[in-house]
Scaffold this active site. Structure first.
Site, PDB file in Angstrom:
ATOM      1  N   ASP A   1       0.804  -1.233   0.000  1.00 58.05           N
ATOM      2  CA  ASP A   1       0.000   0.000   0.000  1.00 58.05           C
ATOM      3  C   ASP A   1       0.836   1.283   0.000  1.00 58.05           C
ATOM      4  O   ASP A   1       1.490   1.610   1.006  1.00 58.05           O
ATOM      5  CB  ASP A   1      -0.930   0.037   1.210  1.00 58.05           C
ATOM      6  CG  ASP A   1      -1.747  -1.227   1.411  1.00 58.05           C
ATOM      7  OD1 ASP A   1      -1.217  -2.324   1.162  1.00 58.05           O
ATOM      8  OD2 ASP A   1      -2.901  -1.117   1.845  1.00 58.05           O
TER       9      ASP A   1
ATOM     10  N   HIS B   1     -10.161   0.759   0.450  1.00 55.82           N
ATOM     11  CA  HIS B   1     -10.257   2.198   0.195  1.00 55.82           C
ATOM     12  C   HIS B   1     -10.402   2.518  -1.294  1.00 55.82           C
ATOM     13  O   HIS B   1     -10.296   3.688  -1.678  1.00 55.82           O
ATOM     14  CB  HIS B   1      -9.028   2.910   0.767  1.00 55.82           C
ATOM     15  CG  HIS B   1      -9.028   2.973   2.265  1.00 55.82           C
ATOM     16  ND1 HIS B   1     -10.041   3.579   2.980  1.00 55.82           N
ATOM     17  CD2 HIS B   1      -8.160   2.496   3.187  1.00 55.82           C
ATOM     18  CE1 HIS B   1      -9.785   3.467   4.268  1.00 55.82           C
ATOM     19  NE2 HIS B   1      -8.668   2.808   4.426  1.00 55.82           N
TER      20      HIS B   1
HETATM   21 FE   LIG Z   1      -3.964   0.317   2.992  1.00 59.36          FE
HETATM   22 FE   LIG Z   2      -6.844  -1.380   3.304  1.00 60.11          FE
END
Ligand SMILES: [Fe+2]
Ligand SMILES: [Fe+2]
Ligand SMILES: [Fe+2]
Ligand SMILES: [Fe+2]
Ligand SMILES: [Fe+2]
Ligand SMILES: [Fe+2]
Ligand SMILES: [Fe+2]
Ligand SMILES: [Fe+2]
Lengths: 267, 267, 267, 267
Positions: free
Chosen positions: D8, D69
């Protein structure tokens, strides 16, 4: 001063691995204090009993910490108040919670507090771990030379924010509960040693120590499934070795320990 | 056509109340179809067994629905496939889920589908109840004259949004699972009868049917506690009576039924 | 002494209903004390502001309670400490929580404590509501004549066990938060009036006060959705009227209040 | 064939680290395929936009995966369907979910499927990741030479059981979402490369990339707090390099990649 910490011991393979490797790790790393999380140490992977407690202590542990499974084997109520070396999470609520949330150990004339604390995110709503550790650490500062915290929690966010909250006030905080070792061992800015999770000591072949067949059945069907400890295959030992400055509440280093079929012990 | 629905039967007091009052309710309300939720009907309050199933059917039920506790008594796997009158939640995942998620009953030449559906908010992550009921209702429209849904769910939001989603497509949706009857029985704008929760049939003195002493111990200590069904004190019968138009998929009325020491049955 | 309590006021329709019906309810029931939960009273359904606070007080409320949405409109921090009539949940953690968790009102020479308390099951991990209410009630017993608790919680189990825990020690406990009125209003064995949820004061057409289109989009897609208050259609007023014995901490009765298009007010 | 995967990317420091180190990592490791999780890549740490997407691709990524997200920055709806290189979780529900849950990339005459999948434990109730990946993998086996899965999930149990479920059927599964790299990279028994979490690419000083001050305020008060991305201090790059056998669906090795102030890149 060196502290050896090993994460959640799971079932028979877990206790076997402790008996085999804890003496070797102590011989090689020469820790002055050895702490083991034993919340899954019974043969069925939940809670602890007298026999298993004695087995881990005899293998070389000085203190055993627990977690959300502390009370899952009722035998604990019979002996937790007999010893000061078995520490349950500080922040369970209620009057007269059995046992203690921390203990103070004498190590070569130095006093070290060993605290067990439990998180709340995606866990049971027990007392506020932030307020309780804040109050306890303030109180202990005049009594002890070093403070070690085993923070038993689910999320990386709760563990990391707790470590930063305590940074500079304790010697080390190590996370437990997820049974998977993280690769983020480090000394924080103000001197506290930290890693998000120590990992577990238990079977390599299951899912966090439990039989794959049970776990996948539960995930695929969402029907109740009895979870059994994996009794076959190899074993893993996970933890860390922390080097703490003798005179101030600061850590010099924290290193991962990982022994498994893929990572045979090399001393 | 009248449908009598009674909410979660809990333990021995629950089955005793059913045996005492179901015949009286049938005599007085003259429903053509009687449905009872039996997910807590064993003496220990979890799941169902042959004996209890037979007891509720003998008392006058035509169909028994279930919920998240469907599989908690393993005896169910022995007999759920023997009968079409015991319906488990439609949206449990996996291949070859035992039993069926709905049944079709002949009532005076009309076919009525009785569907059991389970929510997901604050519950286990089973299959999407919205998509599954949408597909099933579309399929059933050419096969049946009326559709009744027992939606077993925790939150008022999931139940209300489901009812509005199904409004005009089914005859009635009644919620279960919280064990407390709601005071919002009404016919929605497009004709579907609805109430958020039917309430339970069980002991009045406990907490949702379980002994207060166990529940408060758990809340005060967060330690594991064995929950036992309350075996003493009075009983309650909760549910509703729905009047459905015979020829179209619309409800004329939905009325609460509540019998308890505070509300003795008056016929 | 009579206490009128109305549940969560939601958005513009909610405040409009309060302005229209609160004076009528007060005229007819003649309560000595009127309490309204205002946690969703802003036009967007989250938190409260000065204007809305003043509107509800001007309509006849003596105290306004809150809940998990207490802090969702930041304007509250500007005025919560100016008044003793706006009460936020007692058990929010931290030092210097703005506002107060209870207030003491003089009613014809009697002192009544109005407490706002929040649950933890499926809600944020705030301080233990059981321990905090236990301590506060013990303290208040020497100071007041009657105690009213608005327990803002999600599950029926937490609300019922709390009511039984407080039975005989407070005059009344009414639940809020689910926005759906329950049909279980009763005086418990030791004299405390109780109902699991008072229900809400707000729009009839949405889902708990919010637009159906937003809520169903969220449930069907699990993608983020802006929730808006339903601004069209009819309104509902939900609550209860409690009759309390003047000299002892006991209730004589608790009756539901429900005004809606289906249940027009009949006085 | 070598696959480089980076976890991420969080905020401006995250994209800056990618621009600085991705070219260097590609030069040194010479991966044939580079995949980056970009679910937190906007400057505010939630979702992705065109500019950030283009920046990560220009730095050398071949595919960008997402997670819970995915939809938090609405701009994604404008461009997700323009490209096949931006992959959102396969198992979001509903008709016409924007974008795709996987893509097939040609790498030196070999076809590699890159799949993004999301877990459900302590996350939103989306479609069953086990059933969906099972069906997709079966379908893809006749179409591609290798399969890579980014499983975006919270718990170690869901990630580990998924990896064992897919073992021998895909080339590699790497977990994301917790933002902390785990120390359990290994090739499973039947040949699938696995690690529980790749870790993140973002700021070192915050909590999972977000400012400590915001996070600790939330934990201490449980009041709403705006979370902001940490904009100061050092950066971290976390991921792994996987070596896959060219002709069969098996991995030869999976090695952690970690660049941080404590672990400067050494090539
Ligand atoms: Fe994340
Ligand atoms: Fe996440
Ligand atoms: Fe554990
Ligand atoms: Fe644990
Ligand atoms: Fe039930
Ligand atoms: Fe249930
Ligand atoms: Fe509310
Ligand atoms: Fe609320």
């Amino acid at each position: 001063m060196k502290i050896l910490f090993l994460g959640d011991v799971v079932g028979n393979i877990g206790t076997k691995m402790i008996k085999q490797y804890l003496p070797i790790l102590k011989r090689d790393y020469k820790p002055q204090l050895t702490i083991v999380n034993g919340e899954n140490a019974t043969s069925f992977g939940r809670g602890i009993n007298r026999k298993v407690y004695k087995g881990i202590m005899d293998a070389g542990a000085d203190v055993i910490t627990l977690g959300n499974h502390a009370w899952n084997n009722e035998e604990i109520f019979d002996f937790i108040d007999e010893t000061k070396k078995l520490v349950r999470p500080l922040n369970f609520p209620g009057k007269d919670v059995p046992g203690n949330g921390y203990t103070i150990i004498n190590v070569n004339g130095k006093k070290v507090a060993v605290i067990n604390l439990q998180g709340r995110i995606f866990m049971d709503p027990i007392d506020d771990p932030f307020r309780m550790i804040d109050e306890l650490v303030s109180k202990l500062h005049s009594q002890v030379d070093n403070i070690f915290v085993d923070f038993h929690a689910e999320t990386t966010s709760e563990k990391q924010v707790m470590a930063m909250y305590l940074d500079g006030r304790i010697s080390a905080m190590v996370g437990t509960h997820t049974h998977v070792q993280t690769n983020d061992n480090r000394v924080l800015k103000k001197g506290t040693a930290f890693m998000t999770d120590a990992g577990m000591c238990g079977p390599t072949d299951g899912v966090l120590g439990m039989k794959y067949e049970n776990i996948i059945h539960r995930f695929l069907t969402q029907r109740p499934t009895r979870f059994e400890v994996e009794e076959n295959g190899g074993g893993i030992v996970s933890g860390c070795i922390i080097d703490i400055d003798n005179h101030i509440m600061k850590a010099k280093s924290i290193k991962k320990i990982l022994i498994s079929p893929d990572h045979p012990y090399q001393g």
